[in-house]
Write a protein that holds these residues in place. Structure first.
Motif, mmCIF file in Angstrom:
data_model
loop_
_atom_site.group_PDB
_atom_site.id
_atom_site.type_symbol
_atom_site.label_atom_id
_atom_site.label_comp_id
_atom_site.label_asym_id
_atom_site.label_seq_id
_atom_site.Cartn_x
_atom_site.Cartn_y
_atom_site.Cartn_z
ATOM 1 N N ASP A 6 0.835 -1.143 0.080
ATOM 2 C CA ASP A 6 -0.019 -0.016 -0.111
ATOM 3 C C ASP A 6 0.809 0.968 -0.095
ATOM 4 N N SER A 40 -1.864 -7.379 -2.106
ATOM 5 C CA SER A 40 -2.823 -8.177 -1.308
ATOM 6 C C SER A 40 -3.262 -9.600 -1.552
ATOM 7 N N THR A 66 -3.568 -5.844 4.501
ATOM 8 C CA THR A 66 -5.017 -6.525 4.399
ATOM 9 C C THR A 66 -5.098 -7.508 5.537
ATOM 10 N N ALA A 88 -3.932 -3.760 9.337
ATOM 11 C CA ALA A 88 -5.209 -4.026 8.923
ATOM 12 C C ALA A 88 -6.366 -3.962 9.962
ATOM 13 N N SER A 134 -14.499 -9.348 -0.059
ATOM 14 C CA SER A 134 -13.136 -9.334 0.423
ATOM 15 C C SER A 134 -13.051 -9.619 1.956
ATOM 16 N N PHE A 136 -11.665 -8.064 4.464
ATOM 17 C CA PHE A 136 -12.041 -6.567 5.388
ATOM 18 C C PHE A 136 -13.619 -6.664 5.217
#
Length: 344
Positions: A6, A40, A66, A88, A134, A136
């Protein structure tokens, strides 16, 4: 030494490692940043985790942007005894507590609690939920469902979308057509929630729209444009430090980070970069406290962190709590005229 994925997180680490080294390092030793980008991909993350531990022989891992990546590395750090500070969101990272694993962002459970707190103030009790499939988003969905009952909130419409979907009109049309929906919460990361926000306005849905802290960055404002106006979300005060009271302990920390990031990279800071700052500084403090990089001592020092003022809140870690934040670390923000404002 740490690992980032990221963009804002890596940039934050590069910038502060350089800065710390210029000032003589930590305990007279220079920090060395080793980083890999797993895109990811949890399988890649596992491979990079092995490489960091076995080949690079890192002292601390900062990362797992993540939830999927973090959980792929978690068993490795546990086995090797390497402290890891994740960047995350999901609650699974710190509940149940794992000896070597910590994290700096607020949890998805806290996000749901904070959103529901705000909804109750507005007399909202029946909502539509749209979540991303996903790691998250799935965790966010589960936590939102779990917290809803306790908060006296009923989820009367429950839809999902894929991380690569480019249109959520179908799901939002279903939610719009559900009787009694008084507000909508979208739980996802990156571009999806911005697309959904545009679809929401195109469909002329009148009910209040909430997002999770998964879009706590100015990038969301750019992607969603005018459609973002009126959206509320829980976030660290980093996106609107000017709204903080003058005596707020976080204000100088957040402002200094934001100014340094803008000056160095000529781009707007995000809460994600802030999580990396918090992780790095907490690790540095722990190494100082431990008087070196003995992994068990550093781990103990991270766990003993108290009153650490970061961009995400004031952290008080303990053996039972490897996140160290409470709901007061979250502020409710609303987008007005394309800018973040604080909801009092």
């Amino acid at each position: 030494r740490g690992r980032f994925l990221d963009d804002p997180e890596l940039k934050t680490l590069q910038m502060y490692v350089e800065d710390i080294n210029k000032q003589g390092g930590v305990n007279g030793r220079q920090l060395q940043l080793v980083h890999y980008d797993d895109g990811s991909d949890a399988n890649k993350a596992n491979g990079f985790g092995k490489r960091l531990i076995e080949d690079d022989k890192v002292d601390v891992i900062i990362g797992g942007t993540t939830t999927g990546s973090t959980m792929a590395i978690a068993p490795l750090v546990d086995k090797a005894g390497v402290p890891m500070i994740s960047l995350a969101g999901a609650v699974v990272i710190t509940q149940p507590t794992q000896k070597w694993l910590f994290k700096t962002p607020h949890t998805d459970r806290m996000a749901a609690e904070k959103v529901f707190e705000d909804m109750k103030k507005r007399g909202i009790s029946k909502i539509g939920l749209l979540s991303e499939t996903s790691g998250f988003g799935q965790s966010g969905k589960k936590e939102t469902e779990g917290v809803a009952a306790k908060s006296g909130i009923q989820i009367v419409a429950n839809e999902t979308y894929g991380p690569k979907d480019t249109d959520m009109s179908a799901q939002l049309t279903k939610i719009k057509g559900t009787p009694d929906v008084q507000a909508v919460l979208i739980f996802g990361l990156g571009q999806g929630p911005a697309v959904a926000t545009k679809n929401y306005r195109q469909l002329d849905i009148k009910q209040p729209l909430y997002q999770s802290h998964g879009v706590a960055s100015n990038e969301f404002l750019k992607l969603a444009g005018d459609a973002a106006n009126g959206v509320r979300m829980p976030a660290s005060p980093q996106l609107a430090p000017e709204a903080l009271k003058a005596d707020d302990k976080q204000k100088p920390v957040v402002e200094a980070y934001n100014n340094a990031f803008r000056a160095k990279w000529n781009q707007e800071p995000s809460a994600f970069g802030g999580h990396a700052y918090d992780g790095l500084m907490m690790a540095v403090e722990a190494i100082k406290t431990a008087g070196g990089t003995d992994k068990a001592k550093v781990r103990d020092a991270i766990e003993a962190t108290k009153g650490f003022v970061g961009t995400g809140g004031i952290f008080n870690m303990s053996a039972e709590d490897h996140n160290g934040l409470d709901l007061s670390a979250f502020k409710m923000l609303e987008v007005k005229d394309g800018k973040w404002t604080l909801v009092e």
